[in-house]
Each structure stands twice: as C-alpha cells, then as structure tokens.
Motif scaffolding. Structure first.
Motif, PDB file in Angstrom:
ATOM      1  N   PRO A  77     -26.229 -28.138 -26.997  1.00 39.72           N
ATOM      2  CA  PRO A  77     -25.092 -28.989 -26.650  1.00 39.72           C
ATOM      3  C   PRO A  77     -24.514 -28.694 -25.272  1.00 39.72           C
ATOM      4  N   GLY A  78     -25.015 -27.640 -24.631  1.00 41.96           N
ATOM      5  CA  GLY A  78     -24.564 -27.267 -23.291  1.00 41.96           C
ATOM      6  C   GLY A  78     -25.572 -26.315 -22.686  1.00 41.96           C
ATOM      7  N   SER A  79     -26.519 -26.847 -21.938  1.00 34.99           N
ATOM      8  CA  SER A  79     -27.674 -26.073 -21.485  1.00 34.99           C
ATOM      9  C   SER A  79     -27.314 -25.097 -20.365  1.00 34.99           C
ATOM     10  N   PHE A  80     -28.066 -23.991 -20.326  1.00 34.64           N
ATOM     11  CA  PHE A  80     -27.981 -23.026 -19.235  1.00 34.64           C
ATOM     12  C   PHE A  80     -28.945 -23.365 -18.102  1.00 34.64           C
ATOM     13  N   ALA A  81     -29.714 -24.435 -18.228  1.00 37.00           N
ATOM     14  CA  ALA A  81     -30.796 -24.716 -17.286  1.00 37.00           C
ATOM     15  C   ALA A  81     -30.309 -24.852 -15.854  1.00 37.00           C
ATOM     16  N   SER A  82     -29.080 -25.333 -15.661  1.00 39.37           N
ATOM     17  CA  SER A  82     -28.586 -25.536 -14.294  1.00 39.37           C
ATOM     18  C   SER A  82     -28.415 -24.229 -13.545  1.00 39.37           C
ATOM     19  N   THR A  83     -28.331 -23.102 -14.249  1.00 33.09           N
ATOM     20  CA  THR A  83     -28.162 -21.819 -13.567  1.00 33.09           C
ATOM     21  C   THR A  83     -29.383 -21.478 -12.710  1.00 33.09           C
ATOM     22  N   VAL A  84     -30.541 -21.991 -13.094  1.00 31.98           N
ATOM     23  CA  VAL A  84     -31.770 -21.701 -12.337  1.00 31.98           C
ATOM     24  C   VAL A  84     -32.368 -22.994 -11.782  1.00 31.98           C
ATOM     25  N   ARG A  85     -31.520 -23.980 -11.520  1.00 33.10           N
ATOM     26  CA  ARG A  85     -32.004 -25.310 -11.131  1.00 33.10           C
ATOM     27  C   ARG A  85     -32.795 -25.285  -9.839  1.00 33.10           C
ATOM     28  N   THR A  86     -32.494 -24.332  -8.919  1.00 35.52           N
ATOM     29  CA  THR A  86     -33.218 -24.284  -7.639  1.00 35.52           C
ATOM     30  C   THR A  86     -34.325 -23.237  -7.626  1.00 35.52           C
ATOM     31  N   VAL A  87     -34.495 -22.495  -8.712  1.00 36.43           N
ATOM     32  CA  VAL A  87     -35.526 -21.448  -8.736  1.00 36.43           C
ATOM     33  C   VAL A  87     -36.898 -22.107  -8.836  1.00 36.43           C
ATOM     34  N   SER A  88     -37.720 -21.876  -7.827  1.00 34.49           N
ATOM     35  CA  SER A  88     -39.054 -22.480  -7.806  1.00 34.49           C
ATOM     36  C   SER A  88     -40.156 -21.476  -8.144  1.00 34.49           C
ATOM     37  N   ARG A  89     -39.870 -20.177  -7.949  1.00 37.25           N
ATOM     38  CA  ARG A  89     -40.906 -19.175  -8.229  1.00 37.25           C
ATOM     39  C   ARG A  89     -40.261 -17.815  -8.442  1.00 37.25           C
ATOM     40  N   VAL A  90     -40.826 -17.048  -9.375  1.00 37.63           N
ATOM     41  CA  VAL A  90     -40.418 -15.662  -9.582  1.00 37.63           C
ATOM     42  C   VAL A  90     -41.643 -14.792  -9.370  1.00 37.63           C
ATOM     43  N   GLU A  91     -41.573 -13.926  -8.385  1.00 43.28           N
ATOM     44  CA  GLU A  91     -42.704 -13.055  -8.023  1.00 43.28           C
ATOM     45  C   GLU A  91     -42.406 -11.629  -8.472  1.00 43.28           C
ATOM     46  N   ILE A  92     -43.351 -11.040  -9.209  1.00 42.76           N
ATOM     47  CA  ILE A  92     -43.214  -9.654  -9.640  1.00 42.76           C
ATOM     48  C   ILE A  92     -43.747  -8.756  -8.528  1.00 42.76           C
ATOM     49  N   VAL A  93     -42.873  -7.986  -7.912  1.00 44.12           N
ATOM     50  CA  VAL A  93     -43.259  -7.132  -6.791  1.00 44.12           C
ATOM     51  C   VAL A  93     -43.832  -5.819  -7.309  1.00 44.12           C
ATOM     52  N   ASP A  94     -43.140  -5.192  -8.248  1.00 44.53           N
ATOM     53  CA  ASP A  94     -43.629  -3.974  -8.884  1.00 44.53           C
ATOM     54  C   ASP A  94     -42.948  -3.861 -10.241  1.00 44.53           C
ATOM     55  N   GLY A  95     -43.055  -2.719 -10.885  1.00 49.88           N
ATOM     56  CA  GLY A  95     -42.564  -2.563 -12.248  1.00 49.88           C
ATOM     57  C   GLY A  95     -41.062  -2.690 -12.407  1.00 49.88           C
ATOM     58  N   ARG A  96     -40.327  -2.683 -11.289  1.00 48.40           N
ATOM     59  CA  ARG A  96     -38.877  -2.809 -11.385  1.00 48.40           C
ATOM     60  C   ARG A  96     -38.299  -3.859 -10.436  1.00 48.40           C
ATOM     61  N   THR A  97     -39.144  -4.512  -9.669  1.00 48.18           N
ATOM     62  CA  THR A  97     -38.634  -5.403  -8.624  1.00 48.18           C
ATOM     63  C   THR A  97     -39.192  -6.801  -8.787  1.00 48.18           C
ATOM     64  N   LEU A  98     -38.334  -7.797  -8.600  1.00 44.81           N
ATOM     65  CA  LEU A  98     -38.789  -9.181  -8.597  1.00 44.81           C
ATOM     66  C   LEU A  98     -38.117  -9.923  -7.458  1.00 44.81           C
ATOM     67  N   ARG A  99     -38.855 -10.902  -6.937  1.00 45.19           N
ATOM     68  CA  ARG A  99     -38.332 -11.774  -5.893  1.00 45.19           C
ATOM     69  C   ARG A  99     -38.231 -13.189  -6.433  1.00 45.19           C
ATOM     70  N   VAL A 100     -37.076 -13.807  -6.193  1.00 47.41           N
ATOM     71  CA  VAL A 100     -36.805 -15.159  -6.666  1.00 47.41           C
ATOM     72  C   VAL A 100     -36.780 -16.084  -5.457  1.00 47.41           C
ATOM     73  N   THR A 101     -37.681 -17.063  -5.466  1.00 47.18           N
ATOM     74  CA  THR A 101     -37.737 -18.063  -4.401  1.00 47.18           C
ATOM     75  C   THR A 101     -37.054 -19.332  -4.881  1.00 47.18           C
ATOM     76  N   THR A 102     -36.193 -19.892  -4.034  1.00 48.68           N
ATOM     77  CA  THR A 102     -35.475 -21.113  -4.388  1.00 48.68           C
ATOM     78  C   THR A 102     -35.956 -22.272  -3.531  1.00 48.68           C
ATOM     79  N   SER A 103     -35.801 -23.475  -4.048  1.00 50.88           N
ATOM     80  CA  SER A 103     -36.268 -24.676  -3.353  1.00 50.88           C
ATOM     81  C   SER A 103     -35.349 -25.068  -2.201  1.00 50.88           C
ATOM     82  N   GLU A 104     -34.139 -24.540  -2.195  1.00 52.94           N
ATOM     83  CA  GLU A 104     -33.184 -24.775  -1.118  1.00 52.94           C
ATOM     84  C   GLU A 104     -32.243 -23.575  -1.060  1.00 52.94           C
ATOM     85  N   PRO A 105     -31.536 -23.383   0.025  1.00 55.24           N
ATOM     86  CA  PRO A 105     -30.582 -22.271   0.060  1.00 55.24           C
ATOM     87  C   PRO A 105     -29.621 -22.353  -1.126  1.00 55.24           C
ATOM     88  N   THR A 106     -29.415 -21.218  -1.783  1.00 58.15           N
ATOM     89  CA  THR A 106     -28.617 -21.189  -3.004  1.00 58.15           C
ATOM     90  C   THR A 106     -27.631 -20.021  -2.935  1.00 58.15           C
TER      91      THR A 106
END
Length: 524
Positions: free
Chosen positions: A120-149
């Motif tokens: 009845p109220g989605s959380f999807a908009s919180t990641v609306r600009t996230v286009s890719r999540v890259e796993i850098v190592d066992g504790r690090t991730l990089r989040v790429t967005t489709s536009e500045p966010t």
C-alpha cells in the motif's frame, strides 16, 4: 464509555504505580497506538511499520533524533562522483542465525523493494535512480545512479537490509508468521500476535552497544484511554500517542514523565483534482456534481481558508501542534522560508466559491483514519465545521487505518486527511504530489493522481542538483508552486508525546514518531 475510562484512569492516579508490570525489571513493556500493517520490512512505508521493525532489522544509515544521518550497517560512505556512491560495511556483522552480512545482501534488498506484492506504500522510490550495484570487495559496494542523486543517503535510511540467503524466497506471509523475522538488529524477534502484541529479546551478538533491555513487549492498544489507564496502573512502562488533553495532567503527576518533541510530520487534506466526477461530492439534492468542483483551484483555496488552524491547535489539541502554512514542517530542509500563515477568512472563502460557480456550496464526505494521531477525529470534525460555514455541507467518515489506506490507494474518496513525515521537503513533494509514475517511481503516495508539470520540472531539477544552496532554492520554488495550486491542504504540524513511569524508563522522543525500545533506556 470515554467518561468511564477517563474516570477510571483518574482513580488509578490516586494509587502509586510501582512497576506492577509482572514481566520483570529488565523487561520493557510498551503500549502503542498503532500496530504494523505487516511485518515485512519492505511491505509498507509507514511510521508504525518502520518503527517496530527497526528493532529487528537495520538500515545502512539512519537519521538520529536531531536530524543528522548516522552510520548503521555502513560504517562509512562517500560520494565518488556525481553518479557514484561508495559504502563500506561494518566488519563482522551477522544476522540473528549467524549468517554473515555481505554487500550482496544490500544489492538483494534494493532489488526486492519494487517486487513486494500488494504494497500500500512502496519503498521502491528510495532506489529509483539506482542503476547498478557493484561489489568491490567483501565489505565494500559502489552504487551507480542514472542521474545525480544528492539525497541517496537520506533515501536509504528507509531501507532495512535483508539477507539474500535467508530471504531470497521469503513472502510477506513468511514475515508475518515469524519464519523470516531474522535480522541484524539489537533485538531478536520472538513472537507476533496480530492485534495483540509483539515480543522481542536482546540480541547478544549485536554489532553495536548491547541493548539495555533483556526483553521487550509491545502491546497494541488503539484506545487512548486504555493506554493511559495501563500506564497509571503500572501495567506498562511506556505509552505513545499521549492524548493531547492528558499531556498537562500527566506532566503534573510526579510518578510519570512526559517526553515530547515537534515532529517531522504534517497532517493534510488531499483533494481529488483530476476526475471529472468525484465520489462523495454531490449537489444539495444528492446528485453527483459534474464537473467535480475540487478541480477548481478557487474551490480548493476557499476550503483551505475555511479552516481555523490556530483554533484547532489551541482548543482541540491543547497546543500540541503548530498551524501549517506549507506542506513541509519547520524541521524539513528546503521548505519555503518566511512563508506567511494561511488566512482563516470565511467571507473571502464564500466569495471564492461564488466566483467558481458555487454560491450555495455543495455536499461532500471527508474521510480519514481513526487512531492515526492523537485527536485526528476531532481535527476532521473541526475541518468539516469550517467547510460547513462556507456552504460546503460536509459529513465525516473515519475508518480503521488498514481499511482507510487500502481504500485511499484505490481512489475511493473525494478528499481525505492523512499525514506525511520527512526531514526533507523535496522528498515530501516527490512522494506525495509529484506526478505519479510507477516506472520512474515518482509519486508513490500520490493517491489522488495529482499532476502539476511546472512543479514537477522544478522538483526534478532539485532532485538532481548536488549544490545544496541551489537545490534548496529549487525545492522551495517547487513547494511554492504546489501550494499556489493547492495540491494538498496542509492543516498542522504535529507534536508527538510519550509518557513513561519515571522510576522505570527514559525516552528519547523521535521526530519521526518512532516508538520502539531503541530510544528507551532504564531510568536508573
């Protein structure tokens, strides 16, 4: 019945409340007004769900009660460039069954948000600009967005992290029955009985400071008098949603402490400005009105002017709130600076109705949830009285919260009252009044399908502007556009109060209305 309950509560105040709670000295017992609509952390973006589930699950980052973003599962984060954020997870975090937290779990949680059925109220908009999540190592991730966010870290405060291994196939029903209630939080889930209570126990392997309470019991008590009576009798340690008329009396009671703060929430009316014929709007003979009068901005302005906001706050809420002059509350970043109050002007409101072609007004029904915030039904009745004074004959219908929000989402109402809470004016606009676009994940709480292209353009520019000064100016312009068009009718900014047994508990009041054990500490 209300007189009996209040009289009973007053009698109880004459006897000492010495922790008659039978759960033990290291068990915290809370009576809360609202129960969650589901136990799935990604099902419904509502205050009651977010508050309770934060005891068992953690976000990567979170707001503290001063409005500052603090590390949680992510020990640090940085902006690499305008389209890239990097998050570093804490070392050694494990879910309650011992499963280690990994960057892949964050990616899984992001991907799950849009796919929760019947939300009845989605959380999807919180990641609306996230286009890719890259796993850098066992504790690090990089989040790429489709536009500045610029608000990505603020948005992620709403996202509780699940395990791809434990929750990969979990349904909302699996969370409701407890099978999937395995998080990384300070408390482990023990049991949940819908409509009655929830129980949790301290997580001995929690990554942060040990929780002070061995066990937590949350009882769901929608009746305000029952909550006050339970506290006065010592049956519970803490209550939320203190009735506004009881705040002063409880503050004067030496056995009880009241913990209050100005909230980040706004109570508002949402009119149907889209449909040619709106439900529950008729002429004085009960015939549907076409065209829908709420489509005319003069009608909406007249209705806004009909509301005596200061009277509502002073007389109905005993000062527990502030009249609203715009959609975002004073705590929110990016609101219109120095916005004047909305005038209460019955004569001008009548004139506006006449200009719009309704000199004799019309009939309508105003809907709202019951027990959503202290005094909500009284506020609805006061709004209806104001509308009646300008010729809009208004009846009020209140519904249980679950029924109300389902029907509001289904567009069953011409105008309804609800609330929205955020520390950011831009997010308030993006969630509630931005043109609804499920593909772009804009306007998820725009239940009336309002659309204002001029406001959208300003807001979209603000949402991708990294410079704080320019972003705040654009947000204020977007807010002004929405208010001039009366997209919503703000009523008041809410003050929220908790009350507890002075010898048992202290509570750090949450501007986000969160009621849970994370903000409670033993009095001694």
């Amino acid at each position: 019945m209300r007189a009996f309950i209040m009289g009973f509560a007053c009698c109880l105040l004459g006897a000492p409340a010495q922790g008659q709670n039978t759960q033990g000295q290291n068990t915290l017992t809370i009576a809360t007004q609202s129960e969650p609509t589901a136990m799935d952390p990604h099902f419904h973006r509502s205050n009651s769900n977010n508050a309770i589930l934060r005891q068992v699950f953690d976000p990567m980052v979170d707001f503290d009660n001063a409005g500052k973003i603090m590390p949680r599962l992510a020990e640090s984060w940085r902006i690499v460039d305008d389209l890239t954020w990097e998050f570093r997870l804490r070392e050694g975090v494990r879910f309650h069954d011992g499963t280690p937290l990994q960057p892949e779990d964050v990616a899984f949680s992001f991907a799950r948000l849009p796919d929760v059925p019947n939300s009845p109220g989605s959380f999807a908009s919180t990641v609306r600009t996230v286009s890719r999540v890259e796993i850098v190592d066992g504790r690090t991730l990089r989040v790429t967005t489709s536009e500045p966010t610029p608000f990505l870290d603020a948005e992620l405060t709403a996202v509780l992290i699940l395990s791809r291994r434990l929750h990969g196939q979990a349904t909302t029903a699996d969370f409701n029955n407890g099978r999937a209630m395995i998080g990384t939080g300070a408390y482990r889930h023990l049991s949940y009985e819908q409509g009655n209570r929830l129980e949790a126990a301290r997580n001995p392997a929690f990554w942060g400071d040990a929780a002070p309470w061995e066990r937590v019991q949350i009882r769901f008590m929608s009746n305000a008098g029952s909550r006050v009576a339970a506290l006065s009798a010592g049956d519970v340690d803490l209550i939320d949603a203190v009735p506004t008329q009881d705040v002063a009396r409880l503050e004067a009671d030496p056995r009880i402490a009241v913990f209050g703060t100005e909230s980040n929430g706004t109570a508002y009316l949402f009119p149907d400005t889209v449909r040619e014929e709106a439900p529950f709007v008729t002429d004085h003979e009960g015939r549907p009105l076409v065209p829908n009068p709420l489509r005319d901005v003069r009608v909406r302005r007249a209705m806004s002017m009909a509301i005596n906001r200061q009277g509502v706050v002073d007389r109905l809420l005993a000062g527990q709130g502030t009249p609203a002059e715009q959609f975002a509350p004073p705590i929110a970043i990016g609101r219109i600076p120095d916005q004047p109050p909305i005038p209460h002007d019955v004569a001008r409101a009548r004139a506006l109705l006449a200009e719009a072609g309704y000199p004799n007004g019309f009939r309508m029904t105003l809907h709202g949830p019951s027990g959503w915030f202290p005094g909500d039904t009284d506020v609805l009745q006061a709004v209806a009285q104001g509308l009646n004074r300008i010729g809009v004959q208004t009846r009020v219908e209140v519904l249980p919260t679950a029924t109300f929000f389902t029907r509001a989402t289904n567009r069953d109402f011409a105008m309804f009252m609800t609330t929205y809470a955020s520390n950011l004016a831009a997010i308030t606009l993006q969630q509630v009044v931005a043109t609804r676009n499920p593909t772009l994940r804009m306007g998820p709480f725009n239940r009336q399908h309002y659309s204002n292209p001029a406001m959208d353009a300003l807001l979209q520019e603000a949402l991708r502007t990294m410079d704080r000064t320019r972003r705040d100016a654009l947000t204020a312009q977007a807010m002004r556009s929405a208010m001039e068009d009366v997209a919503v009718i703000p009523i008041l900014y809410l003050k929220v109060n908790w009350a507890g047994l002075r010898h048992r508990v202290r509570y750090d009041p949450s501007p986000s209305w969160y009621t849970n054990a994370l903000f409670a500490t033993p009095a001694n």
